[in-house]
Scaffold this active site. Sequence first.
Site, short mmCIF file in Angstrom:
data_model
loop_
_atom_site.label_atom_id
_atom_site.label_comp_id
_atom_site.label_asym_id
_atom_site.label_seq_id
_atom_site.Cartn_x
_atom_site.Cartn_y
_atom_site.Cartn_z
N HIS A 60 0.87 -1.18 0.00
CA HIS A 60 0.00 0.00 0.00
C HIS A 60 0.90 1.22 0.00
O HIS A 60 1.77 1.37 0.88
CB HIS A 60 -0.92 -0.01 1.23
CG HIS A 60 -1.88 -1.17 1.20
ND1 HIS A 60 -2.00 -2.09 2.21
CD2 HIS A 60 -2.75 -1.55 0.22
CE1 HIS A 60 -2.92 -2.98 1.87
NE2 HIS A 60 -3.39 -2.70 0.67
N GLU A 63 1.84 3.55 3.05
CA GLU A 63 2.36 2.94 4.28
C GLU A 63 3.88 2.97 4.20
O GLU A 63 4.53 2.00 3.78
CB GLU A 63 1.79 1.52 4.41
CG GLU A 63 0.26 1.55 4.50
CD GLU A 63 -0.39 0.17 4.52
OE1 GLU A 63 0.32 -0.85 4.60
OE2 GLU A 63 -1.64 0.13 4.45
N HIS A 155 3.44 -3.67 6.76
CA HIS A 155 2.38 -2.67 6.55
C HIS A 155 2.28 -1.74 7.76
O HIS A 155 2.83 -2.01 8.83
CB HIS A 155 1.01 -3.35 6.41
CG HIS A 155 0.83 -4.12 5.15
ND1 HIS A 155 -0.11 -3.78 4.20
CD2 HIS A 155 1.45 -5.23 4.68
CE1 HIS A 155 -0.06 -4.64 3.20
NE2 HIS A 155 0.88 -5.54 3.46
N GLU A 219 1.52 -5.54 10.86
CA GLU A 219 0.98 -4.17 10.99
C GLU A 219 1.78 -3.51 12.11
O GLU A 219 1.68 -3.89 13.27
CB GLU A 219 -0.51 -4.21 11.34
CG GLU A 219 -1.38 -4.89 10.29
CD GLU A 219 -1.59 -4.03 9.04
OE1 GLU A 219 -1.21 -2.84 9.04
OE2 GLU A 219 -2.14 -4.57 8.05
#
Length: 337
Positions: A60, A63, A155, A219
């Site tokens: 993404h 990010e 991410h 994450e």
Amino acid sequence: MTTSHSRFLQHVLQPAALAETSWTLAHGVTACWHDDSAVELRPATPAANCSYILLSCGIHGNETAPVEVVDGILSDIASGRLHLHHPLLVLFGNPQAMRCGERYLDYDLNRLFNGAHQPHAGLYEAERAALLEQHASRFFAQAGPEHGKLHYDLHTAIRGSVYEKFAIYPFLHQRPHQRSQLAWLKHCGIEAVLLHSKPANTFSYYTSQQHQAAAFTLELGKARPFGENDLSRFAGIDQALRQLLDNSTPTLPDYRDGDYPLFRAKYDLIKHSEAFRLHLAASVENFTVLPDGMLIADDGAERYVASGGEERILFPNPGVKPGLRAGIVVEPAMLDA
Ligand SMILES: O=C(O)CCC(=O)N[C@@H](CCC(=O)O)C(=O)O
Ligand SMILES: [Zn+2]
């Protein structure tokens, strides 16, 4: 806070013709650009039992902190400050979106793996997914049965989170979860892990399922633009990856039940139509508990209602394209015996 980008990330963000695509770094490490966003590094003499390590970031484009962490690692391998002992493939997932500071241009790249790119042929991210699959396949095809295969897809999340750093363990079908990997995640500073309960079109599910890699989506904090990341908040993953790459990870006891909480994906909130309404404020964080009976979202006649009082919400996002996941309802879980 500003950080300078190494020649690796500079090349990804502003590709220029290269005098040579393969060259030698400190300690005899060879580096090779397979394309403008895929670089493979090999130690001069990999150990017989080395692991093939794939790091992906920027899947993404907004990010950016993981991109800077990986770039710092590449820079230190190049200068010799970090001694690479394993074959390493770094994939910068969505360079166009990285340049624009957007999550994606045409379609969420992390919904297009495992062949899901095919019906979307012609979209930028569909081409990227196909290419990234090829890079991962070529890399892992070099691994023999004696080698480990690892993939960490790095991410950051849109929302804040009750657990700032968490990991997603793709659905393993019949394979057992690896307590040694869960222990390594703890060593990275991971505070919770979601165990997926069905196949997905994410990059980590692809490498897990197609290549039997130990693969995870990590994450690591909140998504911020380049130049606005406080990289001290990413010191845990940075140090753990460096130890992994230079073979200095301390001996870690396997994950024991209760070391940190585990969750299981119960069901997805699907945005079927533009009528989808999420009944959670923008300030609601990932892993917030959903009171029993609470209306989480509705979409025409469909109503998503919380049940039991132990469910939590993950990645609520009403802005996704129709047909895609607009959130995950998770519940506490234990590891399989
Ligand atoms: O913050 C959000 O809403 C999304 C953060 C993100 O990109 N998460 C990944 C998770 C992938 C997985 O389920 O393994 C994604 O949505 O692609
Ligand atoms: Zn992401």
